[in-house]
Scaffold this active site. Sequence first.
Site, PDB file in Angstrom:
ATOM      1  N   CYS A 234       0.842  -1.197   0.000  1.00 63.11           N
ATOM      2  CA  CYS A 234       0.000   0.000   0.000  1.00 63.11           C
ATOM      3  C   CYS A 234       0.878   1.248   0.000  1.00 63.11           C
ATOM      4  O   CYS A 234       1.448   1.612   1.035  1.00 63.11           O
ATOM      5  CB  CYS A 234      -0.911  -0.013   1.229  1.00 63.11           C
ATOM      6  SG  CYS A 234      -1.852   1.502   1.423  1.00 63.11           S
TER       7      CYS A 234
ATOM      8  N   CYS B 286      -0.361   4.156   2.229  1.00 62.36           N
ATOM      9  CA  CYS B 286      -0.112   3.942   3.662  1.00 62.36           C
ATOM     10  C   CYS B 286       1.356   4.161   4.019  1.00 62.36           C
ATOM     11  O   CYS B 286       1.660   4.690   5.085  1.00 62.36           O
ATOM     12  CB  CYS B 286      -0.469   2.513   4.074  1.00 62.36           C
ATOM     13  SG  CYS B 286      -1.987   1.873   3.387  1.00 62.36           S
ATOM     14  N   ASP B 287       2.277   3.740   3.155  1.00 62.84           N
ATOM     15  CA  ASP B 287       3.674   3.617   3.580  1.00 62.84           C
ATOM     16  C   ASP B 287       4.694   4.474   2.829  1.00 62.84           C
ATOM     17  O   ASP B 287       5.865   4.504   3.215  1.00 62.84           O
ATOM     18  CB  ASP B 287       4.109   2.140   3.469  1.00 62.84           C
ATOM     19  CG  ASP B 287       3.281   1.243   4.377  1.00 62.84           C
ATOM     20  OD1 ASP B 287       2.851   1.727   5.436  1.00 62.84           O
ATOM     21  OD2 ASP B 287       3.065   0.078   4.027  1.00 62.84           O
TER      22      ASP B 287
END
Length: 306
Positions: A134, A137-138
Amino acid sequence: MPQIYDTIIIGGGPAGLSAGLYASRSRIKTLIIERAKYGGQATTTDELENYPGSIEDCTGTKLSERMRKQAEEFGTEFVKDEIVDVDLNGDIKTVKSKKEIYQAKTIIIATGATPKLSGFKNELELRGKGISYCATCDADFFTDLDVAVIGGGDSAITEAMYLTKFAEHVIVIHRRDALRAAKSLQEKAFGNPKISFIWNSTVQEALGDEILEGLILKNKITGETSELKVDGCFVFVGYDPISQLFEGKVEMENGYIITDDDMKTNIPGVFAAGDIRKKLLRQVITAAADGAIAATAAEHYIENQK
Ligand code: NAP
């Protein structure tokens, strides 16, 4: 005895939320059961540039939250729970979690899909320690660092471009010599100076104990292996349907649920919507459309049962 809903929607991604909105607007008693995050996979997308009319800065998370609120305003109930068993036969369907039993006249399955693993050595061991599925997200963890992206489809290329906002350099590793992604995405990626490509190659192994230090690549044409030093590795090699709960209970093909144009499965009163369906195009727009149709079909089914 649990109360009997008109419809229970399993899954709170765009398909489930849209089904909730349409069902509640039809004044049928509706419950959405979601085990994790409302919005599902859409929340892992930073840019929804192909959702018609999407407003500026329309992230998947923002759009999902608006969808959730909208369904709630019309009366959809929400519960966070993980379903472990379903009985889809008969006029009243039963859905069980470890603690609760839920019942409804109709079920809309909107459980979606989950990212596939690429299958190289150490992939699971270093997941969350440099290996991610993701970018939204990261990506931030890799500011000014070098990252690899595995895959050649729309996801890999969209996310590779997103990663260039953070990373110093993004290296796309693809197993063939041509991308599967839409041509418009390819053009953007080829024109992005921060993206480079390693063709005809697969990742054999991730290096590092506590944290990712690099990847061992294998060239599929020459058979040669080489080491690539990267700080992060994002895997986008497709998705698996989340349909194990329904195996043997509704008709499927390769784990995807088969429906007709009205989202009806082969079981009366059971509908499916979104990425869980066997279909051509799995996107937010098609998920939302499926949800709307499934809710309308569920309402008609309930009316006809009276
Ligand atoms: P996809 O289209 O199935 O592409 C998967 C990619 O990963 C392919 O390039 C495939 O290579 C490669 N691959 C598969 N298994 C592999 C493995 N074990 N090791 C290395 N590479 C592997 O999946 P996706 O890109 O996630 O897209 C899924 C669906 O969502 C598609 O319908 C797509 O159009 C849609 N989507 C659309 C957008 C958008 O429109 N912006 C964004 C994201 C996703 P091959 O090409 O050789 O098969």
